[in-house]
Design a protein around this motif. Structure first.
Motif, short mmCIF file in Angstrom:
data_model
loop_
_atom_site.label_atom_id
_atom_site.label_comp_id
_atom_site.label_asym_id
_atom_site.label_seq_id
_atom_site.Cartn_x
_atom_site.Cartn_y
_atom_site.Cartn_z
N VAL A 1 10.00 -5.17 10.58
CA VAL A 1 9.08 -6.01 9.82
C VAL A 1 9.72 -7.30 9.34
O VAL A 1 9.01 -8.18 8.83
N GLU A 2 11.02 -7.43 9.48
CA GLU A 2 11.72 -8.63 9.04
C GLU A 2 11.10 -9.87 9.68
O GLU A 2 10.86 -9.92 10.88
N GLY A 3 10.79 -10.85 8.86
CA GLY A 3 10.19 -12.09 9.35
C GLY A 3 8.68 -12.07 9.45
O GLY A 3 8.06 -13.12 9.62
N ARG A 4 8.08 -10.89 9.35
CA ARG A 4 6.61 -10.80 9.42
C ARG A 4 5.99 -10.36 8.09
O ARG A 4 4.87 -10.76 7.78
N PHE A 5 6.72 -9.54 7.35
CA PHE A 5 6.22 -9.02 6.07
C PHE A 5 6.99 -9.67 4.92
O PHE A 5 8.19 -9.95 5.04
N THR A 6 6.29 -9.86 3.81
CA THR A 6 6.91 -10.43 2.61
C THR A 6 6.50 -9.62 1.39
O THR A 6 5.30 -9.48 1.12
N ILE A 7 7.49 -9.11 0.67
CA ILE A 7 7.22 -8.38 -0.56
C ILE A 7 7.44 -9.31 -1.74
O ILE A 7 8.36 -10.12 -1.74
N SER A 8 6.56 -9.20 -2.72
CA SER A 8 6.70 -10.02 -3.92
C SER A 8 6.12 -9.27 -5.10
O SER A 8 5.47 -8.24 -4.92
N LYS A 9 6.36 -9.79 -6.30
CA LYS A 9 5.79 -9.12 -7.46
C LYS A 9 5.37 -10.14 -8.49
O LYS A 9 5.91 -11.24 -8.57
N ASP A 10 4.39 -9.75 -9.27
CA ASP A 10 3.91 -10.55 -10.39
C ASP A 10 4.04 -9.67 -11.62
O ASP A 10 3.22 -8.77 -11.83
N ASP A 11 5.06 -9.93 -12.41
CA ASP A 11 5.31 -9.09 -13.58
C ASP A 11 4.23 -9.25 -14.64
O ASP A 11 3.99 -8.32 -15.42
N VAL A 12 3.56 -10.38 -14.67
CA VAL A 12 2.48 -10.58 -15.64
C VAL A 12 1.29 -9.69 -15.27
O VAL A 12 0.69 -9.04 -16.12
N LYS A 13 0.96 -9.67 -13.97
CA LYS A 13 -0.15 -8.84 -13.51
C LYS A 13 0.29 -7.40 -13.24
O LYS A 13 -0.54 -6.56 -12.90
N ASN A 14 1.61 -7.15 -13.38
CA ASN A 14 2.13 -5.80 -13.16
C ASN A 14 1.73 -5.26 -11.79
O ASN A 14 1.28 -4.12 -11.65
N THR A 15 1.90 -6.11 -10.79
CA THR A 15 1.48 -5.77 -9.44
C THR A 15 2.54 -6.23 -8.44
O THR A 15 3.14 -7.29 -8.61
N VAL A 16 2.74 -5.42 -7.42
CA VAL A 16 3.61 -5.77 -6.31
C VAL A 16 2.74 -5.98 -5.08
O VAL A 16 1.78 -5.23 -4.86
N TYR A 17 3.06 -6.99 -4.30
CA TYR A 17 2.28 -7.34 -3.13
C TYR A 17 3.10 -7.18 -1.86
O TYR A 17 4.33 -7.32 -1.87
N LEU A 18 2.40 -6.92 -0.78
CA LEU A 18 3.03 -6.92 0.54
C LEU A 18 2.16 -7.77 1.45
O LEU A 18 1.05 -7.37 1.82
N GLN A 19 2.62 -8.96 1.76
CA GLN A 19 1.93 -9.83 2.70
C GLN A 19 2.39 -9.48 4.11
O GLN A 19 3.59 -9.54 4.40
N MET A 20 1.45 -9.12 4.94
CA MET A 20 1.77 -8.70 6.31
C MET A 20 1.13 -9.68 7.29
O MET A 20 -0.11 -9.80 7.33
N ASP A 21 1.95 -10.37 8.01
CA ASP A 21 1.48 -11.36 9.00
C ASP A 21 1.88 -10.92 10.40
O ASP A 21 2.79 -10.10 10.58
N ASN A 22 1.22 -11.51 11.39
CA ASN A 22 1.51 -11.21 12.79
C ASN A 22 1.54 -9.69 13.02
O ASN A 22 2.49 -9.15 13.61
N LEU A 23 0.51 -9.02 12.56
CA LEU A 23 0.46 -7.57 12.67
C LEU A 23 0.37 -7.13 14.12
O LEU A 23 -0.24 -7.81 14.97
N LYS A 24 0.97 -5.99 14.38
CA LYS A 24 1.02 -5.42 15.73
C LYS A 24 0.38 -4.04 15.71
O LYS A 24 0.35 -3.38 14.67
N PRO A 25 -0.10 -3.56 16.86
CA PRO A 25 -0.69 -2.22 16.89
C PRO A 25 0.27 -1.14 16.37
O PRO A 25 -0.18 -0.18 15.74
N GLU A 26 1.56 -1.33 16.57
CA GLU A 26 2.53 -0.33 16.09
C GLU A 26 2.70 -0.35 14.57
O GLU A 26 3.39 0.50 14.02
N ASP A 27 2.06 -1.28 13.89
CA ASP A 27 2.06 -1.29 12.43
C ASP A 27 0.98 -0.36 11.87
O ASP A 27 0.91 -0.15 10.65
N THR A 28 0.15 0.18 12.73
CA THR A 28 -0.91 1.08 12.29
C THR A 28 -0.33 2.32 11.62
O THR A 28 0.50 3.02 12.20
N ALA A 29 -0.74 2.56 10.38
CA ALA A 29 -0.20 3.69 9.60
C ALA A 29 -0.92 3.72 8.25
O ALA A 29 -1.66 2.79 7.90
N VAL A 30 -0.65 4.79 7.51
CA VAL A 30 -1.02 4.82 6.10
C VAL A 30 0.15 4.24 5.32
O VAL A 30 1.30 4.65 5.51
#
Length: 122
Positions: free
Chosen positions: A62-91
């Motif tokens: 996932v290096e270079g395609r996914f980006t993890i970040s967090k917003d401590d004010v909103k108490n939320t962590v995000y995962l931005q997933m770009d250039n998704l591939k069929p092999e990324d299919t999962a829970v």
């Protein structure tokens, strides 16, 4: 602590999705937060993590395609997933633990979200 993962869905190859991980009543910023995923018939694998100080880690698939970040004010962590591939299919699951280092071992985390399905298909 029960985390809440959301944002999954059906997307075409090369598309994007953003997952969120929230924890009502719990301060995520004090924790290392990791994202795991589990495809049918496969073991749960960790692939992205952010520490309480904001350091980020990714596995090669996932290096270079996914980006993890967090917003401590909103108490939320995000995962931005770009250039998704069929092999990324999962829970996809988020997990949290009160330690200052990142781990991709499921046993190192005691707080989990319920999982959100990501399907990449044309």
């Amino acid at each position: 602590v029960q985390l809440q993962a959301s944002g999954g869905g059906l997307v075409r190859p090369e598309g994007s999705l953003r997952l969120s991980c929230a924890a009502p009543g719990f301060t995520l910023g004090d924790n290392a937060i990791a994202w795991f995923r589990q495809a049918p018939g496969k073991e749960r694998e960790g692939f992205s993590c952010i520490t309480s100080t904001g350091s980020t880690f990714y596995t090669d698939p996932v290096e270079g395609r996914f980006t993890i970040s967090k917003d401590d004010v909103k108490n939320t962590v995000y995962l931005q997933m770009d250039n998704l591939k069929p092999e990324d299919t999962a829970v996809y699951y988020c997990a949290a633990e009160v330690h200052t280092w990142c781990s991709f071992q499921p046993g190192d985390y005691t707080s989990w979200g319920q999982g959100t399905q990501v399907t990449v298909s044309s």
